[in-house]
Design an enzyme around this catalytic site. Structure first.
Site, mmCIF file in Angstrom:
data_model
loop_
_atom_site.group_PDB
_atom_site.id
_atom_site.type_symbol
_atom_site.label_atom_id
_atom_site.label_comp_id
_atom_site.label_asym_id
_atom_site.label_seq_id
_atom_site.Cartn_x
_atom_site.Cartn_y
_atom_site.Cartn_z
ATOM 1 N N TYR A 1 -11.161 3.389 0.813
ATOM 2 C CA TYR A 1 -10.440 2.371 0.225
ATOM 3 C C TYR A 1 -10.548 2.367 -1.233
ATOM 4 C CZ TYR A 1 -8.575 -2.297 -1.076
ATOM 5 O OH TYR A 1 -7.980 -3.281 -1.365
ATOM 6 N N ASN B 1 6.463 -8.127 3.062
ATOM 7 C CA ASN B 1 6.889 -8.995 4.038
ATOM 8 C C ASN B 1 5.676 -10.029 4.311
ATOM 9 O OD1 ASN B 1 5.353 -6.408 4.696
ATOM 10 N ND2 ASN B 1 5.151 -7.417 6.551
#
Length: 532
Positions: free
Chosen positions: A168, A16
């Site tokens: 991360y 998106n």
């Protein structure tokens, strides 16, 4: 002439926005059927409308996916498979950088979204990918994956630490390890798996990335996606497997950790356990005898549905509501008798909520387990027809916690008088495995090199120092929900730090024969012994 003759079906997670949006856009330009997978329906709708209007390809759709929820991943796969479509390309692009917290199942949020959710998604779609071959899987990793020097498993079942960058980096390293492991497992198939570093992209993942385009640094999402699309669609990469590229298609040398096959196997097995995929299990606790200290696993007569209902009741109703008389009794003993063990129990139940004593009589749910016909039958084989239940404990081992980390033998024989046999029962109400249960030393003989480290002032248990070679003989207890083992007081055991990502709930019962009595000085008991 059919313009969609060579149409492929593609899934892009996080399609998106940013690189994911431009990747989905490029695939739609090629005439492919594209599914955008993301959490926000309104953002997905805007992306779908933009791609459709700009490319003229109406075969662009949205299916909801929240990678922070393993249930959402399973629902997504079902929605997709209900369409009965092939799948030629899976782009695992979605990710977060500086989000904090835990996933729905209690895993660290960055790692849970970037890696674990994608692990489950990929594996649930593997069969479809194989049936649709030639097909491809592309992992969007990062060059930060080259930084970690180790994997600390316990961090995956805790909230995000202050140093979120480390999580991360490890999440992206795990994607590289998964790329290698899947490539090995899919070696004889026509499914390829590769990873790509998208570069420093002018995206919205952080404030720095948002500002980068104004500062003239980084690359655009279009440029990054162009490199990804080349790896995903070019014939030159059709037979390439297990590689790591940058967005310019230059190969990046994999770090040593990503090439460690033993580490990859560990990560695979833990990921299967954590996600419930393929229900990886060890063999059950090996058959043993009283010399070893543990008697082989047996099963309760309760059905899985009945056990699930009882377990839910214990977690939601029994444990949060301990009897007021118990707390009053503990306070009274502390204030008027100076029994410091009582305040310890109070603090433990209020703060850690991991140890709950004498709960078999105040709850129909727990009492129904105590009266299970299969359990009673096995106990009668060992103790005879009359069974005296004199103590019980509910143990809750939360993710990243460890109940009793020291090697010890239970001191309960010191609380009993008289001639007769005793036995203990450990009942798994949820899955017990090598990542959340306890381990023991079979056939242990106390020798001079097994020394007492300290004596627990509350329980009286002796805590031992064991030689390293003896510790290596430890055997983990592995039980399915509803299974139980009998064990003796001579068992040398310790708890395992819970890195399973799931709460482990167990019930321990202490039983003896009516000829045995409890010493009068035994204070932390709230109910008289009861005949089963």
């Amino acid at each position: 002439m059919n313009p969609y003759k060579n149409q492929k079906v593609c899934i892009v997670t996080g399609g998106n926005s940013g690189v994911g949006l431009m990747t989905a856009f490029g695939l739609a330009q090629f005439g492919h059927h594209v599914f955008i997978a993301c959490r926000c329906a309104s953002k997905a709708e805007k992306a779908v409308n933009y791609i459709r209007s700009s490319t003229g390809n109406l075969n662009v759709e949205f299916l909801p996916l929240d990678l922070a929820s393993l249930d959402s991943v399973r629902r997504y796969v079902k929605l997709f498979q209900d369409r009965q479509l092939p799948l030629h390309l899976l782009v695992n692009n979605a990710g977060v950088f500086n989000t904090r917290g835990t996933t729905q199942e209690g895993f660290e949020l960055i790692w849970g979204i970037n890696y674990l959710g994608h692990f489950l998604l990929t594996n649930l779609l593997l069969e479809t990918l194989q049936h649709s071959a030639p097909s491809q899987i592309v992992m969007v990793a990062s060059d930060l994956a080259l930084r970690p020097t180790s994997i600390k498993w316990e961090r995956f079942v805790r909230k995000t630490p202050l140093n979120f960058i480390e999580l991360y980096a490890v999440s992206k390293l795990c994607l590289l390890i998964l790329t290698q492991e899947l490539s090995r497992r899919l070696e004889n198939t026509n499914v390829t798996v590769n990873a790509i570093h998208p570069g420093f992209v002018q995206s919205n993942i952080t404030l720095g990335h948002r500002l980068s385009k104004y500062l003239g640094i980084g690359i655009s999402p279009q440029e990054s996606a162009s490199g990804l699309l080349t790896c995903a669609t070019s014939a030159a990469f059709a037979d390439v497997k297990g590689k790591f590229f940058d967005y310019k298609q230059n190969e990046i040398e994999l770090p040593d950790l990503a090439q460690d096959t033993e580490l990859a196997q560990q990560l695979w097995e833990r990921s299967c356990l954590w996600t419930g995929y393929n229900r990886y299990r060890l063999t059950t606790t090996p058959n043993s005898n009283t010399t070893a200290g543990v008697l082989e696993p047996y099963s309760l007569a309760l059905s899985p549905t009945e056990l699930d209902s009882i377990t839910k009741t214990i977690i939601e109703d029994v444990l949060p509501k301990p009897p007021i008389k118990n707390h009053f009794y503990d306070r009274a003993k502390f204030l008027f008798m100076f029994r410091f063990g009582s305040i310890f129990l109070l603090l433990n139940q209020f703060r850690k909520k991991e140890f709950h004593m004498e709960r078999h009589l105040d709850s129909d749910a727990v009492w129904s387990i105590c009266q299970d016909k299969n359990l009673r039958q096995k106990l009668k084989e060992y103790l005879g027809e009359e069974l005296l239940l004199w103590r019980s404990e509910i143990w809750v081992n939360y993710p990243s916690q460890q109940l009793i980390p020291f090697w010890h033998q239970d001191s309960y024989p010191n609380l009993l008088q008289g001639e007769g046999k005793t036995i203990n029962v450990y009942i798994a109400l949820t899955e017990v495995n090598e990542w959340n249960g306890f381990e023991y030393i079979p056939n242990l003989q106390l020798t001079p090199d097994v020394s007492v480290k300290i004596k627990d002032p509350f329980s009286g248990n002796r805590l031992f120092d064991l030689p390293e070679d003896l510790e290596q003989q430890a055997v983990p207890v592995v039980l399915r929900p509803g299974e139980f083992v009998l064990f003796t007081d001579q068992l040398m055991h310790r708890s395992i730090r819970n890195t399973s990502g799931q709460v482990r709930l167990a019930l321990t019962l202490r039983l003896t024969q009516p000829s045995v009595h409890i010493v009068s000085s035994y204070s932390p008991i709230y109910s008289k012994p009861v005949l089963l």
